[in-house]
Design a protein around this motif. Sequence first.
Motif, short mmCIF file in Angstrom:
data_model
loop_
_atom_site.label_atom_id
_atom_site.label_comp_id
_atom_site.label_asym_id
_atom_site.label_seq_id
_atom_site.Cartn_x
_atom_site.Cartn_y
_atom_site.Cartn_z
N VAL A 138 5.11 7.00 10.03
CA VAL A 138 4.33 6.48 8.90
C VAL A 138 3.17 5.63 9.39
CG1 VAL A 138 4.42 4.90 6.94
CG2 VAL A 138 6.21 6.62 7.23
N GLU A 139 3.42 4.80 10.40
CA GLU A 139 2.33 3.97 10.92
C GLU A 139 1.24 4.83 11.54
OE1 GLU A 139 1.55 0.07 13.78
OE2 GLU A 139 3.58 0.90 13.59
N GLU A 140 1.62 5.86 12.24
CA GLU A 140 0.63 6.75 12.86
C GLU A 140 -0.20 7.48 11.81
OE1 GLU A 140 0.47 10.60 15.90
OE2 GLU A 140 2.28 9.35 15.80
N GLU A 141 0.46 7.87 10.72
CA GLU A 141 -0.23 8.66 9.69
C GLU A 141 -1.05 7.79 8.74
OE1 GLU A 141 2.88 10.80 7.76
OE2 GLU A 141 3.08 12.29 9.36
N THR A 142 -0.61 6.54 8.49
CA THR A 142 -1.26 5.72 7.46
C THR A 142 -1.94 4.47 7.99
OG1 THR A 142 0.70 4.37 7.00
CG2 THR A 142 0.51 6.50 5.84
N GLY A 143 -1.53 4.01 9.19
CA GLY A 143 -2.04 2.75 9.71
C GLY A 143 -1.29 1.53 9.21
N TRP A 144 -0.22 1.74 8.42
CA TRP A 144 0.55 0.62 7.90
C TRP A 144 1.86 0.49 8.66
CZ3 TRP A 144 -2.33 -2.39 5.15
CH2 TRP A 144 -3.33 -1.88 4.33
N PRO A 186 0.81 -1.23 0.00
CA PRO A 186 0.00 0.00 0.00
C PRO A 186 0.84 1.27 0.00
CG PRO A 186 0.01 -1.00 2.18
CD PRO A 186 0.68 -1.97 1.27
N LEU A 187 2.13 1.15 0.30
CA LEU A 187 3.03 2.29 0.32
C LEU A 187 4.30 1.93 -0.45
CD1 LEU A 187 2.81 3.27 4.12
CD2 LEU A 187 1.49 4.26 2.23
#
Length: 299
Positions: A181-187, A9-10
């Motif tokens: 990145v995890e906080e902003e995208t959930g990934w 997804p990224l």
Amino acid sequence: MARTTPPRPLDVEALFPEVAAFRKSATRLHPRPGEPGPRESSMGGPVLWPSSEPWPHCADEHPRTAYSPPRTTEGPVPLVPVLQLFAADLPGLELPPGTDLLQLLWCPLEHDPDFVPRPEVFRWDSARPDLAPVAPSRPDGADDDYLPDPCVLHPEVVTDYPNWDLPDEVADALRARFEQVEEETGWSYWYHLSVSSGIKVGGYPTWTQEPDWPDCPSCDRTMRHLLTVNSREFDGEGWRTWLAVEDTPAEGEIWDLPYEERKLVQCPPDLTIGDMGGVYLFECPDCPDRPLAHRFDCS
């Protein structure tokens, strides 16, 4: 039907260019219940075996636990087929010259010190005239958890990035960016973006504990990951990126499916190794006899 891992997804290398140097190709095997033939790549199915070679047995001592099925016979235990892989079906499978068929067999009784099956690898030239179909029977006292149901394979080449195997200095430098990145995208890099899960050839082992790479007993070099046999195609954290597109429910999540239906996707061969663990096979490509080693871990 082919099985296809969703695109990540990224863009991993755009976000974390430091991991690009550690990328490796892996081939997810995507076993699914079926009736493979002896001349096909398969899991838990009939295999080809030279008629001039005795079927291999395990003469080790086998520790018994309260959960071990009873044995009514004594003596060596016949190995059972786990994987049969033809190089023609797996472009990334590197075999010694003169061979194009790899077989993973294991003793399905528990072994010290980990209380899991003991694997052995065999390599053959599939053009040998004495290769004949063999379908060994279930060994006495074998645990169902260690006997894979017959499955056809759907090999798919994917890219692995290391998680547990990411060097400490690189992981430390990237930690804040991973979290952002995890906080902003959930990934999550660790669960969704790095190491492919399931049963596979090449790439990185899907460690659930600290890595334990073996050294070659002949040359002392770190051995290369050959293949992983996992208990599950994906786990609770990583299903959103490692569940094949063709198996993704039209609505809801995979966990919304009835258990028996989900099991055919999450654990097609019906294996459970330890506590949802995996067995990892390694080889040394630098030594002519290709020494082998294996490791096991679980959550």
